[in-house]
Motif scaffolding. Structure first.
Motif, mmCIF file in Angstrom:
data_model
loop_
_atom_site.group_PDB
_atom_site.id
_atom_site.type_symbol
_atom_site.label_atom_id
_atom_site.label_comp_id
_atom_site.label_asym_id
_atom_site.label_seq_id
_atom_site.Cartn_x
_atom_site.Cartn_y
_atom_site.Cartn_z
ATOM 1 N N VAL A 43 0.849 -1.185 0.000
ATOM 2 C CA VAL A 43 0.000 0.000 0.000
ATOM 3 C C VAL A 43 0.886 1.236 0.000
ATOM 4 O O VAL A 43 1.865 1.317 0.736
ATOM 5 C CB VAL A 43 -0.912 0.032 1.252
ATOM 6 N N ASP A 44 0.528 2.202 -0.837
ATOM 7 C CA ASP A 44 1.155 3.521 -0.810
ATOM 8 C C ASP A 44 0.115 4.494 -0.275
ATOM 9 O O ASP A 44 -1.085 4.308 -0.494
ATOM 10 C CB ASP A 44 1.600 3.953 -2.209
ATOM 11 N N ILE A 45 0.584 5.549 0.400
ATOM 12 C CA ILE A 45 -0.337 6.539 0.955
ATOM 13 C C ILE A 45 -0.081 7.903 0.321
ATOM 14 O O ILE A 45 1.023 8.199 -0.120
ATOM 15 C CB ILE A 45 -0.227 6.635 2.490
ATOM 16 N N THR A 46 -1.123 8.712 0.300
ATOM 17 C CA THR A 46 -1.021 10.083 -0.202
ATOM 18 C C THR A 46 -0.740 11.015 0.972
ATOM 19 O O THR A 46 -0.950 10.636 2.133
ATOM 20 C CB THR A 46 -2.328 10.512 -0.893
ATOM 21 N N PRO A 47 -0.284 12.219 0.695
ATOM 22 C CA PRO A 47 -0.121 13.186 1.789
ATOM 23 C C PRO A 47 -1.467 13.448 2.463
ATOM 24 O O PRO A 47 -2.523 13.373 1.824
ATOM 25 C CB PRO A 47 0.390 14.446 1.083
ATOM 26 N N PRO A 48 -1.442 13.770 3.750
ATOM 27 C CA PRO A 48 -2.695 14.002 4.481
ATOM 28 C C PRO A 48 -3.377 15.296 4.050
ATOM 29 O O PRO A 48 -2.728 16.257 3.647
ATOM 30 C CB PRO A 48 -2.246 14.098 5.942
ATOM 31 N N THR A 49 -4.706 15.282 4.137
ATOM 32 C CA THR A 49 -5.527 16.456 3.874
ATOM 33 C C THR A 49 -6.408 16.696 5.090
ATOM 34 O O THR A 49 -7.147 15.795 5.498
ATOM 35 C CB THR A 49 -6.427 16.233 2.638
#
Length: 153
Positions: free
Chosen positions: A112-118
């Motif tokens: 799994v890759d994650i995106t920057p938090p929003t």
């Protein structure tokens, strides 16, 4: 892995990271699959997921809890409103939690890759519907945190 098994690494990681940051005991509530819940007076942080697990994880912190955590992250300096520095701190907390969770998932064979938090405001949460994997974390006298995961596909 069953869907609820995907949520467990985020709960495990959140418990560990927040205990280290805030020096507080945490009780974990029961995991469930339920309709999306977006309680009022919460600060929400969204982390997108790509790879073998696609969707988003949402960390919902009661507003007062979010301020207390930001205060703890800033060495105990009192924080009374969620300003840009506070949003940055709470985003970094969710990054630490999600990064640890993806490592746990990777060790279980799930890439799994994650995106920057929003950081999302309450009105930005209204469009989210459907079924979510969910579990609360009770930070005892500090407040309560909701972790909800929406898995696509």
């Amino acid at each position: 892995m069953k869907d609820l098994d995907f949520l467990d690494p985020f709960l495990e990681s959140a418990t560990s990271v927040i205990q280290q940051v805030c020096n507080v005991d945490i009780s974990r509530g029961e995991m469930s699959e339920r309709e999306w819940l977006s309680p009022e007076n919460h600060t929400w942080i969204q982390i997108g997921m790509t790879g073998q697990l696609q969707g988003s994880v949402y960390f919902g912190l009661q507003d007062q809890l979010a301020l207390r955590i930001v205060s703890a992250m800033m060495g105990g300096f009192p924080v009374h409103e969620m300003d840009e520095m506070g949003r940055s701190a709470i985003s970094e907390l969710s990054n630490m939690i999600s990064g640890n969770a993806t490592t746990i998932l990777s060790n279980k064979g799930v890439a799994v890759d994650i995106t920057p938090p929003t950081v999302l405001l309450q009105d930005e949460m209204q469009g989210i519907t459907g079924t979510a994997l969910s579990a609360p974390l009770d930070l005892h006298d500090m407040g309560r945190m909701e972790i909800q995961m929406v898995v696509v596909g």
